[in-house]
Design an enzyme around this catalytic site. Structure first.
Site, PDB file in Angstrom:
ATOM      1  N   GLN A   1      43.898  48.888 -20.533  1.00 42.16           N
ATOM      2  CA  GLN A   1      42.370  49.251 -20.353  1.00 42.16           C
ATOM      3  C   GLN A   1      42.639  50.488 -20.808  1.00 42.16           C
ATOM      4  O   GLN A   1      41.203  50.535 -21.739  1.00 42.16           O
ATOM      5  CB  GLN A   1      42.167  49.065 -19.599  1.00 42.16           C
ATOM      6  CG  GLN A   1      40.479  49.628 -19.300  1.00 42.16           C
ATOM      7  CD  GLN A   1      39.958  49.256 -17.792  1.00 42.16           C
ATOM      8  OE1 GLN A   1      40.278  48.305 -16.307  1.00 42.16           O
ATOM      9  NE2 GLN A   1      38.364  49.862 -17.708  1.00 42.16           N
ATOM     10  N   ASP A   2      43.467  51.289 -20.329  1.00 41.81           N
ATOM     11  CA  ASP A   2      42.623  53.049 -21.095  1.00 41.81           C
ATOM     12  C   ASP A   2      44.678  52.986 -20.559  1.00 41.81           C
ATOM     13  O   ASP A   2      45.203  52.820 -20.053  1.00 41.81           O
ATOM     14  CB  ASP A   2      42.629  53.073 -19.663  1.00 41.81           C
ATOM     15  CG  ASP A   2      41.660  54.572 -19.799  1.00 41.81           C
ATOM     16  OD1 ASP A   2      41.245  54.999 -21.513  1.00 41.81           O
ATOM     17  OD2 ASP A   2      41.834  55.478 -19.387  1.00 41.81           O
TER      18      ASP A   2
ATOM     19  N   TYR B   1      47.504  55.783 -20.268  1.00 39.98           N
ATOM     20  CA  TYR B   1      47.801  56.612 -18.673  1.00 39.98           C
ATOM     21  C   TYR B   1      47.610  58.069 -19.314  1.00 39.98           C
ATOM     22  O   TYR B   1      47.807  58.793 -20.519  1.00 39.98           O
ATOM     23  CB  TYR B   1      49.154  57.134 -18.394  1.00 39.98           C
ATOM     24  CG  TYR B   1      49.743  55.559 -18.659  1.00 39.98           C
ATOM     25  CD1 TYR B   1      50.165  54.741 -17.562  1.00 39.98           C
ATOM     26  CD2 TYR B   1      50.880  54.961 -19.384  1.00 39.98           C
ATOM     27  CE1 TYR B   1      50.177  53.502 -16.524  1.00 39.98           C
ATOM     28  CE2 TYR B   1      51.630  54.016 -18.786  1.00 39.98           C
ATOM     29  CZ  TYR B   1      51.304  53.126 -17.490  1.00 39.98           C
ATOM     30  OH  TYR B   1      51.794  52.168 -17.037  1.00 39.98           O
ATOM     31  N   HIS B   2      47.152  58.915 -18.412  1.00 43.48           N
ATOM     32  CA  HIS B   2      46.034  59.661 -18.236  1.00 43.48           C
ATOM     33  C   HIS B   2      46.666  61.029 -17.841  1.00 43.48           C
ATOM     34  O   HIS B   2      46.689  62.229 -17.825  1.00 43.48           O
ATOM     35  CB  HIS B   2      44.677  60.543 -17.610  1.00 43.48           C
ATOM     36  CG  HIS B   2      44.688  59.955 -16.172  1.00 43.48           C
ATOM     37  ND1 HIS B   2      45.400  60.574 -15.564  1.00 43.48           N
ATOM     38  CD2 HIS B   2      44.719  58.484 -15.830  1.00 43.48           C
ATOM     39  CE1 HIS B   2      44.974  59.950 -14.107  1.00 43.48           C
ATOM     40  NE2 HIS B   2      44.791  59.036 -14.429  1.00 43.48           N
TER      41      HIS B   2
ATOM     42  N   SER C   1      52.063  50.110 -11.934  1.00 45.43           N
ATOM     43  CA  SER C   1      52.222  48.270 -12.516  1.00 45.43           C
ATOM     44  C   SER C   1      53.163  47.990 -13.134  1.00 45.43           C
ATOM     45  O   SER C   1      53.367  47.122 -13.453  1.00 45.43           O
ATOM     46  CB  SER C   1      51.148  48.698 -13.669  1.00 45.43           C
ATOM     47  OG  SER C   1      50.169  49.258 -12.666  1.00 45.43           O
TER      48      SER C   1
ATOM     49  N   ASN D   1      45.918  48.560 -26.245  1.00 47.35           N
ATOM     50  CA  ASN D   1      44.810  49.303 -25.072  1.00 47.35           C
ATOM     51  C   ASN D   1      43.347  49.007 -25.574  1.00 47.35           C
ATOM     52  O   ASN D   1      43.336  48.709 -26.577  1.00 47.35           O
ATOM     53  CB  ASN D   1      45.102  50.828 -24.654  1.00 47.35           C
ATOM     54  CG  ASN D   1      46.321  50.807 -23.535  1.00 47.35           C
ATOM     55  OD1 ASN D   1      45.816  50.005 -22.460  1.00 47.35           O
ATOM     56  ND2 ASN D   1      46.505  51.710 -23.373  1.00 47.35           N
TER      57      ASN D   1
ATOM     58  N   SER E   1      48.798  46.370 -10.892  1.00 47.66           N
ATOM     59  CA  SER E   1      48.035  47.066 -10.005  1.00 47.66           C
ATOM     60  C   SER E   1      49.125  46.634  -8.962  1.00 47.66           C
ATOM     61  O   SER E   1      48.483  45.551  -7.904  1.00 47.66           O
ATOM     62  CB  SER E   1      47.085  47.589 -10.043  1.00 47.66           C
ATOM     63  OG  SER E   1      46.812  48.690  -9.085  1.00 47.66           O
TER      64      SER E   1
ATOM     65  N   SER F   1      46.267  44.665  -6.826  1.00 48.08           N
ATOM     66  CA  SER F   1      46.575  43.297  -6.888  1.00 48.08           C
ATOM     67  C   SER F   1      47.462  42.308  -6.833  1.00 48.08           C
ATOM     68  O   SER F   1      47.442  41.184  -7.022  1.00 48.08           O
ATOM     69  CB  SER F   1      45.517  42.953  -7.764  1.00 48.08           C
ATOM     70  OG  SER F   1      45.633  43.920  -9.776  1.00 48.08           O
TER      71      SER F   1
END
Length: 307
Positions: A147-148, A150-151, A172, A207, A273, A276
């Site tokens: 999705q996005d 890593y920040h 994850s 991503n 994750s 989940s």
């Protein structure tokens, strides 16, 4: 390598004497740009008693039509080459040429450039398109959608779920390794989180959004990256056969809703994750199922241990 350029520096502005991208979608624009013009006789009212048929241009021959199409394609390619980011692998650049000239992509490039001036943005400019540098677009076998990026510092490097050494694997990815240890015989935790070894074998680690502001998850959401990566998934779905799409979590599953299930294998479960993974990711056996499917098609399986 791009070095420290901003994303806006990926593109070279077109001279005003050059046609705009839109003009290349007409045959006349393509012919003029390529240096070849075909004079067309304009119709005019026939004189009294004359034969109007002599004033009508004859239809173009198949050879002329073919030359027009080739000139148009060549012109579009030259123009797109001016806009395409330097870090895009050559085979990917060729197949996605038109996407780089679209207004949304130019607007996206400008946005990311401004973000880099004001904030720290991950991944670095030279790694945004690292996923295109690992294998030829036609050699893709498996697609894993994230999705996005890593920040956190020194984490994102252009491959979803992957981090450069010596950064410890995020949660994850650790759960992915746990599943691999039970699913793939003799798999051993590699001690790092760099998945480049998979990418070089044809595992596309893509991503949906390719950049992010530091410490601000989803900060570049809905700015245009989703449209671009949708076009990548669309191209793979349409032009290749027998791919395996691993769709983990609701976001990835929604992004892959248009995949042709008759041509490709789609494996779905919850996201790895920690929130989940225990609801279906552990025990999904997606890695072994992928290899079984590839072998049934006569393709080389992925060596998941090669990291």
């Amino acid at each position: 390598m791009i070095g420290q350029k901003t994303i806006s520096s990926f593109f070279t502005p077109v001279s005003r004497k050059r046609p705009s991208p839109a003009s290349l979608h007409t045959c006349a624009g393509a012919e003029e740009y390529s240096g070849e013009t075909t004079p067309v006789k304009k119709s005019r009212p026939p004189e009294a008693g004359g034969d109007s048929r002599s004033l009508v241009s004859p239809p173009l021959s198949p050879e002329q039509l073919d030359r027009i199409q080739r000139n148009k394609a060549a012109a579009l390619q030259k123009l797109a080459a001016r806009y395409a980011p330097d870090g895009v692998g050559e085979s990917w650049r060729q197949e996605l040429l038109a996407e780089f000239t679209k207004p949304y992509f130019l607007k996206l490039a400008s946005f990311v450039s401004e973000e880099r001036k004001r904030y720290t943005v991950y991944p670095p400019p030279d790694q945004v398109f690292a996923w295109t540098q690992m294998c030829n677009i036609r050699d893709v076998k498996v697609v894993i959608l994230g999705q996005d990026p890593y920040h956190g510092p020194n984490q994102a490097h252009g491959l979803c779920f992957s981090v450069k050494q010596p950064v410890p694997p995020p949660p994850s990815l650790e759960n992915m390794y746990k599943e691999l240890q039970t699913d793939i015989e003799d798999f051993v935790h590699p001690g790092h989180g760099d998945l480049t070894g998979w990418a070089k074998q044809g595992v596309l680690l893509l991503n949906a959004v390719l950049t992010v502001r530091a410490h601000n998850a989803n900060s570049h959401k809905d700015r245009g990256w989703e449209q671009f990566t949708d076009s990548v998934v669309f191209w793979l779905n349409k032009n290749l056969d027998g791919l395996v799409f691993m769709l983990w979590g609701a976001y990835a599953q929604k992004k892959g809703i248009g995949i042709d299930r008759k041509r490709h294998r789609v494996l779905q479960t919850v996201h790895p994750s920690p929130l989940s993974a225990h609801r279906g990711f552990f025990g999904c056996h997606h890695f072994s199922k992928t290899n079984s499917f590839l072998q049934d098609l006569g393709k080389e399986p992925i060596d998941w241990k090669a990291l």
